[in-house]
Write a protein that holds these residues in place. Sequence first.
Motif, PDB file in Angstrom:
ATOM      1  N   VAL A 194      28.568  45.378  41.449  1.00  0.00           N
ATOM      2  CA  VAL A 194      27.678  45.727  40.346  1.00  0.00           C
ATOM      3  C   VAL A 194      26.674  46.767  40.823  1.00  0.00           C
ATOM      4  N   GLY A 195      26.230  47.619  39.909  1.00  0.00           N
ATOM      5  CA  GLY A 195      25.270  48.666  40.257  1.00  0.00           C
ATOM      6  C   GLY A 195      24.768  49.369  39.006  1.00  0.00           C
ATOM      7  N   GLY A 196      24.479  50.644  39.140  1.00  0.00           N
ATOM      8  CA  GLY A 196      23.953  51.412  38.019  1.00  0.00           C
ATOM      9  C   GLY A 196      24.584  52.776  37.927  1.00  0.00           C
ATOM     10  N   GLN A 197      24.387  53.443  36.803  1.00  0.00           N
ATOM     11  CA  GLN A 197      24.936  54.772  36.597  1.00  0.00           C
ATOM     12  C   GLN A 197      23.997  55.620  35.750  1.00  0.00           C
ATOM     13  N   VAL A 198      24.127  56.927  35.907  1.00  0.00           N
ATOM     14  CA  VAL A 198      23.416  57.905  35.098  1.00  0.00           C
ATOM     15  C   VAL A 198      24.441  58.609  34.221  1.00  0.00           C
ATOM     16  N   ALA A 199      24.157  58.744  32.939  1.00  0.00           N
ATOM     17  CA  ALA A 199      25.089  59.357  31.995  1.00  0.00           C
ATOM     18  C   ALA A 199      24.430  60.552  31.306  1.00  0.00           C
ATOM     19  N   LYS A 200      25.122  61.678  31.334  1.00  0.00           N
ATOM     20  CA  LYS A 200      24.697  62.870  30.611  1.00  0.00           C
ATOM     21  C   LYS A 200      25.646  63.075  29.449  1.00  0.00           C
ATOM     22  N   ARG A 201      25.085  63.138  28.241  1.00  0.00           N
ATOM     23  CA  ARG A 201      25.903  63.276  27.033  1.00  0.00           C
ATOM     24  C   ARG A 201      25.544  64.564  26.321  1.00  0.00           C
ATOM     25  N   GLY A 202      26.564  65.353  25.993  1.00  0.00           N
ATOM     26  CA  GLY A 202      26.360  66.614  25.304  1.00  0.00           C
ATOM     27  C   GLY A 202      27.136  66.657  24.006  1.00  0.00           C
ATOM     28  N   SER A 203      26.471  66.974  22.903  1.00  0.00           N
ATOM     29  CA  SER A 203      27.104  66.983  21.590  1.00  0.00           C
ATOM     30  C   SER A 203      27.900  68.265  21.367  1.00  0.00           C
ATOM     31  N   THR A 204      28.965  68.147  20.574  1.00  0.00           N
ATOM     32  CA  THR A 204      29.749  69.314  20.181  1.00  0.00           C
ATOM     33  C   THR A 204      29.479  69.717  18.739  1.00  0.00           C
ATOM     34  N   GLY A 205      28.747  68.898  17.992  1.00  0.00           N
ATOM     35  CA  GLY A 205      28.431  69.205  16.597  1.00  0.00           C
ATOM     36  C   GLY A 205      27.019  69.732  16.460  1.00  0.00           C
ATOM     37  N   PRO A 206      26.710  70.423  15.355  1.00  0.00           N
ATOM     38  CA  PRO A 206      25.382  71.015  15.169  1.00  0.00           C
ATOM     39  C   PRO A 206      24.305  70.019  14.780  1.00  0.00           C
ATOM     40  N   GLU A 207      24.689  68.806  14.358  1.00  0.00           N
ATOM     41  CA  GLU A 207      23.710  67.865  13.824  1.00  0.00           C
ATOM     42  C   GLU A 207      23.262  66.806  14.819  1.00  0.00           C
ATOM     43  N   ALA A 208      23.984  66.631  15.928  1.00  0.00           N
ATOM     44  CA  ALA A 208      23.670  65.563  16.880  1.00  0.00           C
ATOM     45  C   ALA A 208      23.302  66.160  18.237  1.00  0.00           C
ATOM     46  N   HIS A 209      22.436  65.457  18.957  1.00  0.00           N
ATOM     47  CA  HIS A 209      21.976  65.905  20.275  1.00  0.00           C
ATOM     48  C   HIS A 209      22.003  64.721  21.225  1.00  0.00           C
ATOM     49  N   GLY A 210      22.750  64.866  22.332  1.00  0.00           N
ATOM     50  CA  GLY A 210      22.929  63.776  23.274  1.00  0.00           C
ATOM     51  C   GLY A 210      21.717  63.522  24.144  1.00  0.00           C
ATOM     52  N   HIS A 211      21.747  62.374  24.842  1.00  0.00           N
ATOM     53  CA  HIS A 211      20.659  61.951  25.707  1.00  0.00           C
ATOM     54  C   HIS A 211      21.130  61.848  27.155  1.00  0.00           C
ATOM     55  N   LEU A 212      20.184  61.873  28.067  1.00  0.00           N
ATOM     56  CA  LEU A 212      20.403  61.476  29.451  1.00  0.00           C
ATOM     57  C   LEU A 212      19.984  60.025  29.566  1.00  0.00           C
ATOM     58  N   GLY A 213      20.905  59.156  30.017  1.00  0.00           N
ATOM     59  CA  GLY A 213      20.602  57.732  30.028  1.00  0.00           C
ATOM     60  C   GLY A 213      20.976  57.063  31.336  1.00  0.00           C
ATOM     61  N   ILE A 214      20.449  55.846  31.533  1.00  0.00           N
ATOM     62  CA  ILE A 214      20.727  55.021  32.699  1.00  0.00           C
ATOM     63  C   ILE A 214      21.312  53.709  32.211  1.00  0.00           C
ATOM     64  N   GLY A 215      22.366  53.213  32.887  1.00  0.00           N
ATOM     65  CA  GLY A 215      22.995  51.986  32.443  1.00  0.00           C
ATOM     66  C   GLY A 215      23.577  51.176  33.577  1.00  0.00           C
ATOM     67  N   LEU A 216      24.110  50.025  33.222  1.00  0.00           N
ATOM     68  CA  LEU A 216      24.731  49.111  34.177  1.00  0.00           C
ATOM     69  C   LEU A 216      26.170  49.544  34.446  1.00  0.00           C
ATOM     70  N   LEU A 217      26.608  49.359  35.699  1.00  0.00           N
ATOM     71  CA  LEU A 217      27.982  49.682  36.088  1.00  0.00           C
ATOM     72  C   LEU A 217      28.536  48.518  36.889  1.00  0.00           C
ATOM     73  N   TRP A 218      29.783  48.146  36.613  1.00  0.00           N
ATOM     74  CA  TRP A 218      30.408  47.091  37.396  1.00  0.00           C
ATOM     75  C   TRP A 218      31.852  47.447  37.698  1.00  0.00           C
ATOM     76  N   MET A 248      30.880  63.202  27.751  1.00  0.00           N
ATOM     77  CA  MET A 248      30.176  62.192  28.533  1.00  0.00           C
ATOM     78  C   MET A 248      30.488  62.351  30.014  1.00  0.00           C
ATOM     79  N   LEU A 249      29.474  62.642  30.784  1.00  0.00           N
ATOM     80  CA  LEU A 249      29.575  62.753  32.233  1.00  0.00           C
ATOM     81  C   LEU A 249      28.782  61.608  32.850  1.00  0.00           C
ATOM     82  N   LYS A 250      29.438  60.771  33.653  1.00  0.00           N
ATOM     83  CA  LYS A 250      28.783  59.600  34.240  1.00  0.00           C
ATOM     84  C   LYS A 250      28.969  59.586  35.754  1.00  0.00           C
ATOM     85  N   VAL A 251      27.911  59.229  36.446  1.00  0.00           N
ATOM     86  CA  VAL A 251      27.933  59.082  37.897  1.00  0.00           C
ATOM     87  C   VAL A 251      27.235  57.779  38.249  1.00  0.00           C
ATOM     88  N   GLY A 252      27.867  56.951  39.076  1.00  0.00           N
ATOM     89  CA  GLY A 252      27.263  55.684  39.415  1.00  0.00           C
ATOM     90  C   GLY A 252      27.683  55.173  40.770  1.00  0.00           C
TER      91      GLY A 252
END
Length: 210
Positions: A30-54, A200-204
């Motif tokens: 078990v550990g953690g991960q950082v996720a970078k999300r980038g939108s392809t549509g004009p109406e949505a904007h992704g976030h940089l987030g932290i989450g659980l990884l197992w 979605m790009l994730k590193v953990g």
Amino acid sequence: MTARLGLLLLAMVVSATPPAFAQTAGKFAVGGQVAKRGSTGPEAHGHLGIGLLWRVGHSKTGFGWDFGLNWYSADVDRSIGGTVTDLGELHIRPIMGGYGYTQVIGRTSISAKAFAGYGFSWATLAPSASDAYRDRFGARSITIDPSNTFVMKPEIGVWRDLSEKIGLQASFGYMVARPQIAVRSSLGEDKRRMNADMFMLKVGMVYSIF
């Protein structure tokens, strides 16, 4: 940019060469991960987030089934009275099953999989959107309600054992999600389908606990 970074990161993880060590016998990490999300549509904007990884067990070469959650959120814009305005934050909670192929090379496993499932959605209305509907149209009692939606996601992932206890993971995928978002007020309902697709790009990193 997100796509290029994802491919570069996967190449770096594959090429990393840790010191020699015995094969780990850990069954659950078990550990953690950082996720970078980038939108392809004009109406949505992704976030940089932290989450659980197992990680359960270790991969084997061959075809097989898998499952995934991939919960995420995005800021959503909408044209209100001819002006693009921050509508609020959309949350999508997919539950997915997938199938793909994994190749194990030494301490590294590389997989290519395709997932599909159903995403449960909810959203919060931004104060700026509420003000815009009230000031431009005289609307009252404004609420926002996104629909649930079918989702799918192709993904490439890499696991690398760095030591007997520590594993490094990187993945790059493309989530397809097209919910409808309804804005309801005293004037009626304004429902529109939106593109909530995300790179979605994730590193953990995980640590084996038993």
